[in-house]
Scaffold this motif. Structure first.
Motif, short mmCIF file in Angstrom:
data_model
loop_
_atom_site.label_atom_id
_atom_site.label_comp_id
_atom_site.label_asym_id
_atom_site.label_seq_id
_atom_site.Cartn_x
_atom_site.Cartn_y
_atom_site.Cartn_z
N GLY A 85 9.41 3.63 -0.54
CA GLY A 85 10.82 3.35 -0.26
C GLY A 85 11.02 1.95 0.27
O GLY A 85 11.96 1.24 -0.13
N SER A 86 10.15 1.52 1.17
CA SER A 86 10.24 0.17 1.74
C SER A 86 10.05 -0.90 0.69
O SER A 86 10.72 -1.95 0.73
N ALA A 87 9.16 -0.67 -0.24
CA ALA A 87 8.91 -1.65 -1.30
C ALA A 87 10.16 -1.83 -2.17
O ALA A 87 10.54 -2.96 -2.52
N ILE A 88 10.82 -0.73 -2.49
CA ILE A 88 12.07 -0.83 -3.26
C ILE A 88 13.13 -1.51 -2.40
O ILE A 88 13.88 -2.36 -2.88
N GLY A 89 13.18 -1.19 -1.13
CA GLY A 89 14.13 -1.82 -0.22
C GLY A 89 13.89 -3.31 -0.07
O GLY A 89 14.84 -4.09 0.07
N LEU A 90 12.63 -3.73 -0.10
CA LEU A 90 12.31 -5.15 -0.01
C LEU A 90 12.94 -5.90 -1.18
O LEU A 90 13.50 -6.97 -1.02
N ASN A 91 12.87 -5.31 -2.37
CA ASN A 91 13.51 -5.92 -3.52
C ASN A 91 15.00 -6.09 -3.28
O ASN A 91 15.58 -7.14 -3.56
N ARG A 92 15.65 -5.08 -2.73
CA ARG A 92 17.09 -5.16 -2.43
C ARG A 92 17.36 -6.22 -1.37
O ARG A 92 18.30 -6.99 -1.48
N ASP A 93 16.50 -6.28 -0.33
CA ASP A 93 16.64 -7.30 0.72
C ASP A 93 16.54 -8.70 0.13
O ASP A 93 17.34 -9.58 0.45
N LEU A 94 15.55 -8.93 -0.71
CA LEU A 94 15.32 -10.25 -1.29
C LEU A 94 16.47 -10.70 -2.18
O LEU A 94 16.66 -11.89 -2.41
N HIS A 95 17.23 -9.73 -2.69
CA HIS A 95 18.40 -10.05 -3.52
C HIS A 95 19.70 -10.02 -2.71
O HIS A 95 20.78 -10.06 -3.29
N ALA A 128 6.26 5.98 -11.53
CA ALA A 128 7.68 5.77 -11.23
C ALA A 128 7.88 4.46 -10.47
O ALA A 128 8.81 3.70 -10.78
N LEU A 129 7.03 4.18 -9.51
CA LEU A 129 7.15 2.94 -8.74
C LEU A 129 6.90 1.73 -9.64
O LEU A 129 7.63 0.73 -9.56
N ALA A 130 5.90 1.79 -10.50
CA ALA A 130 5.62 0.69 -11.42
C ALA A 130 6.81 0.43 -12.35
O ALA A 130 7.23 -0.72 -12.54
N LEU A 131 7.36 1.49 -12.93
CA LEU A 131 8.50 1.33 -13.82
C LEU A 131 9.72 0.79 -13.07
O LEU A 131 10.46 -0.05 -13.60
N THR A 147 12.61 -6.24 -11.58
CA THR A 147 12.21 -7.65 -11.70
C THR A 147 12.69 -8.30 -12.98
O THR A 147 13.13 -9.44 -12.94
N VAL A 148 12.60 -7.60 -14.09
CA VAL A 148 12.96 -8.24 -15.36
C VAL A 148 14.17 -7.59 -16.03
O VAL A 148 14.61 -8.07 -17.08
N GLY A 149 14.71 -6.56 -15.47
CA GLY A 149 15.82 -5.85 -16.09
C GLY A 149 17.04 -6.71 -16.35
O GLY A 149 17.64 -6.65 -17.42
N ARG A 150 17.42 -7.53 -15.39
CA ARG A 150 18.61 -8.38 -15.56
C ARG A 150 18.40 -9.39 -16.68
O ARG A 150 19.28 -9.63 -17.49
N ARG A 151 17.20 -9.98 -16.73
CA ARG A 151 16.92 -10.96 -17.80
C ARG A 151 16.93 -10.29 -19.17
O ARG A 151 17.46 -10.85 -20.12
N ILE A 152 16.36 -9.10 -19.26
CA ILE A 152 16.36 -8.37 -20.54
C ILE A 152 17.79 -8.01 -20.93
O ILE A 152 18.18 -8.14 -22.10
#
Length: 164
Positions: A20-30, A124-127, A133-138
């Protein structure tokens, strides 16, 4: 009744918190409205409740009681996600959909960690990280290739507000 030992409890709860924290870190960084601490707590809390329900089941089985706990968690997370999405101002505007989806994912990962299904957690975490990370660019590339509109469809990062 399944009796889990300390290392197994630590593994399940720790992994849920880290996922959960790893996913949250992505949200924090954005710069999004929900982050590392919040999604870490979502993962930990859901895993805690599922772990409790699993304790009363036969080894390797999810009981009706555990199923009801899981259903209740997912319903409750919907309210948390709704709070991230809808903000009242002049108009209601929809923002934070990805953060709400990440909240739901953190809860689901917590549930899966609580049941000890590590391969499901890992995939699930890898996907999720590939998408984050690349969804917006795709998405942008596909819009250009398929003749989509020039404006961004990602309401979280788009310059325009979408009013409901």
């Amino acid at each position: 009744m399944t009796q889990l030992d300390w290392p197994e409890i630590l593994l399940r709860l720790g992994t849920a918190t880290l996922a959960g924290s790893a996913i949250g870190l992505n949200r924090d960084l954005h710069g999004k409205p929900i982050g590392l601490k919040t999604l870490g707590i979502v993962g930990l809390s859901t895993a805690t409740v599922v772990l409790l329900a699993v304790q009363f089941a036969e080894p390797g089985k999810v009981t009706d009681a555990a199923s009801r706990v899981i259903q209740g968690i997912l319903t409750g997370i919907g309210f948390l996600g709704a709070g991230v999405i809808v903000h009242e101002s002049e108009h209601f505007r929809v923002r934070g959909l990805t953060s709400a989806a990440c909240t739901f994912l953190a809860a689901c990962l917590g549930i899966v960690c609580g049941t000890g299904q590590w391969m499901i957690v890992a995939v699930a975490l890898a996907l999720a990280f590939v998408l984050l990370t690349v969804g917006r660019r795709i998405e942008r590339w596909l819009h250009r290739m398929l003749g989509g509109r020039d404006e961004r469809h990602d309401v979280e990062s788009g310059p325009e507000e979408h009013h409901v």
